[in-house]
Enzyme design. Structure first.
Site, mmCIF file in Angstrom:
data_model
loop_
_atom_site.group_PDB
_atom_site.id
_atom_site.type_symbol
_atom_site.label_atom_id
_atom_site.label_comp_id
_atom_site.label_asym_id
_atom_site.label_seq_id
_atom_site.Cartn_x
_atom_site.Cartn_y
_atom_site.Cartn_z
ATOM 1 N N ARG A 1 16.752 36.697 9.779
ATOM 2 C CA ARG A 1 15.579 36.263 9.090
ATOM 3 C C ARG A 1 16.209 35.372 7.980
ATOM 4 O O ARG A 1 17.397 35.371 7.494
ATOM 5 C CB ARG A 1 14.778 37.661 8.396
ATOM 6 C CG ARG A 1 14.383 38.834 9.332
ATOM 7 C CD ARG A 1 13.704 39.776 8.563
ATOM 8 N NE ARG A 1 13.032 40.810 9.491
ATOM 9 C CZ ARG A 1 13.684 41.659 9.987
ATOM 10 N NH1 ARG A 1 14.965 42.199 9.629
ATOM 11 N NH2 ARG A 1 13.044 42.900 11.011
ATOM 12 N N LYS B 1 15.759 44.770 6.579
ATOM 13 C CA LYS B 1 14.505 45.399 5.938
ATOM 14 C C LYS B 1 14.935 46.941 5.465
ATOM 15 O O LYS B 1 15.530 47.623 6.455
ATOM 16 C CB LYS B 1 13.080 45.109 6.534
ATOM 17 C CG LYS B 1 12.789 43.862 6.763
ATOM 18 C CD LYS B 1 11.363 44.080 7.375
ATOM 19 C CE LYS B 1 10.554 42.446 7.323
ATOM 20 N NZ LYS B 1 9.242 42.444 7.750
ATOM 21 N N HIS C 1 11.484 30.903 11.011
ATOM 22 C CA HIS C 1 11.117 31.919 11.992
ATOM 23 C C HIS C 1 10.884 31.299 13.430
ATOM 24 O O HIS C 1 11.086 32.037 14.323
ATOM 25 C CB HIS C 1 9.955 32.356 11.416
ATOM 26 C CG HIS C 1 9.754 33.776 11.465
ATOM 27 N ND1 HIS C 1 10.473 34.562 10.473
ATOM 28 C CD2 HIS C 1 8.694 34.844 11.957
ATOM 29 C CE1 HIS C 1 10.369 35.876 10.646
ATOM 30 N NE2 HIS C 1 9.548 36.105 11.556
ATOM 31 N N ARG D 1 14.185 32.087 14.964
ATOM 32 C CA ARG D 1 14.446 33.492 15.358
ATOM 33 C C ARG D 1 13.598 33.784 16.533
ATOM 34 O O ARG D 1 13.941 34.408 17.489
ATOM 35 C CB ARG D 1 13.874 34.188 14.054
ATOM 36 C CG ARG D 1 13.847 35.645 14.218
ATOM 37 C CD ARG D 1 13.279 36.376 12.928
ATOM 38 N NE ARG D 1 13.097 37.855 13.097
ATOM 39 C CZ ARG D 1 13.682 38.987 12.809
ATOM 40 N NH1 ARG D 1 14.970 38.614 13.024
ATOM 41 N NH2 ARG D 1 13.255 40.088 12.934
ATOM 42 N N HIS E 1 14.527 45.120 14.385
ATOM 43 C CA HIS E 1 12.974 45.527 14.531
ATOM 44 C C HIS E 1 13.133 47.234 14.518
ATOM 45 O O HIS E 1 14.061 47.823 15.060
ATOM 46 C CB HIS E 1 12.403 45.171 15.748
ATOM 47 C CG HIS E 1 11.862 43.967 15.798
ATOM 48 N ND1 HIS E 1 11.544 43.395 16.678
ATOM 49 C CD2 HIS E 1 11.602 43.181 14.421
ATOM 50 C CE1 HIS E 1 11.003 41.997 16.552
ATOM 51 N NE2 HIS E 1 10.969 42.037 15.052
ATOM 52 N N TYR F 1 7.513 39.399 22.660
ATOM 53 C CA TYR F 1 8.332 38.243 23.077
ATOM 54 C C TYR F 1 7.958 38.129 24.594
ATOM 55 O O TYR F 1 8.300 37.296 25.270
ATOM 56 C CB TYR F 1 9.689 38.489 22.701
ATOM 57 C CG TYR F 1 10.017 37.853 21.162
ATOM 58 C CD1 TYR F 1 9.652 36.654 20.610
ATOM 59 C CD2 TYR F 1 10.097 38.963 20.268
ATOM 60 C CE1 TYR F 1 9.758 36.494 19.610
ATOM 61 C CE2 TYR F 1 10.282 38.766 19.032
ATOM 62 C CZ TYR F 1 10.106 37.445 18.621
ATOM 63 O OH TYR F 1 10.345 37.253 17.213
#
Length: 306
Positions: free
Chosen positions: A151, A175, A249, A252, A275, A284
């Site tokens: 990210r 995250k 992004h 990514r 994730h 995806y």
């Protein structure tokens, strides 16, 4: 209410260890709601009592957002912010009833992630002039985005200590401050090594201890910030790709899609992307299905009706 919002934001920072980006998003959403309440109750913001807020007030606010043409995804995020805030307020005893308890999050419009082709990626890398320290850094930024799928916030947060060039891998802080290790491909490794050899030439008037630790720097020698990295991607992707969005992004998304198209297990891609749930990665697979449909329609003699 404003006092409780401030307490809640401190709670997110100290107890929940939320990222600065998350805290800013929650703060903006809650202050937006508070501003609506000042007009609704015709009171100054510091005079709004949290106990005054009921489900009707919240529904009126959501209706107002919808009338303003706000996207469903943005409204859904604001609903999530409000639900979290009132859950906190109720658990701490600031209110006797939770007006957001049964609030329904509107379903987001499903959009496939924007990607570019491997050929466009190669052309993008080729147009970067690596004869200068700035050019070497730009090439390293682009290679790292595409080679690892990290990210934007993770890239600008990289420190020298997060690199293990001997093992050709990096440690990324994602995250929720969750760490993951990502391998580097040869091209990303070489670009990163070339950049670090000339990084000192990018030092400037605002170079401080944080910048000395950072992998990437902005124009004045401080740690690279988000908009600076975005401009690098926009500059070079605009020269070689017709994709409508030109952001980190996109690189990514392209990383994940190209990996999947070439046979990578979706569970491995999930780990690369950081994730927490496989459902976030499964979008995806839809991109790949669309690609298969396009190939089928163009290649199979009976795909199209006469």
């Amino acid at each position: 209410m404003k006092v409780t919002i401030d307490k809640y934001l401190r709670y997110l920072s100290v107890e929940k260890n939320a990222s600065p980006h998350t805290i800013t998003s929650y703060e903006n959403d809650l202050l937006n709601f508070l501003d609506f309440c000042t007009h609704q109750f015709e009171k100054e913001s510091d005079k709004i009592d949290l106990a005054q807020i009921d489900r009707l007030t919240i529904r009126l606010w959501l209706g107002n957002l919808s009338e303003e043409g706000l996207a469903k995804s943005s409204i859904a995020r604001k609903v999530a912010s409000l639900r979290s805030f009132f859950k906190y307020s109720f658990s701490r005893g600031y209110i006797q009833k939770n007006p957001a308890h049964l609030l329904v999050v509107p379903k987001k419009d499903k959009t496939l992630p924007k990607t570019t082709t491997p050929e466009d990626i190669q052309r993008m890398m080729d147009v970067v002039n690596t004869d200068t320290p700035k050019g070497k850094q730009s090439r390293a930024v682009l290679e790292l985005f595409y080679a690892t799928g990290i990210r934007l916030s993770e890239l600008i947060g990289l420190d020298i200590s997060h690199l293990d060039l001997h093992k050709k891998q990096i440690t990324v802080l994602g995250k929720g401050n969750k760490q993951r290790i990502i391998p580097l491909g040869n091209r990303a490794y070489e670009a990163l090594k070339d950049h670090l050899e000339t990084k000192e030439k990018l030092f400037g008037s605002r170079t401080d201890n944080d910048a000395l630790k950072a992998v990437f720097l902005a124009g004045n020698g401080q740690r690279m910030y988000a908009r600076y990295a975005q401009r690098i991607v926009e500059k070079y992707l605009s020269k070689t790709s017709e994709v409508t969005q030109k952001s980190p992004h996109v690189l990514r998304h392209s990383f994940a899609t190209h990996m999947l198209n070439n046979g990578a297990d979706i569970r491995i891609i999930k780990e690369f992307l950081g994730h927490s749930n496989l459902s976030a990665t499964q979008i995806y697979t839809h991109t790949s299905v669309e690609r298969l449909k396009n190939v089928y329609e163009h290649a199979h003699p009976r795909a199209k009706t006469k």
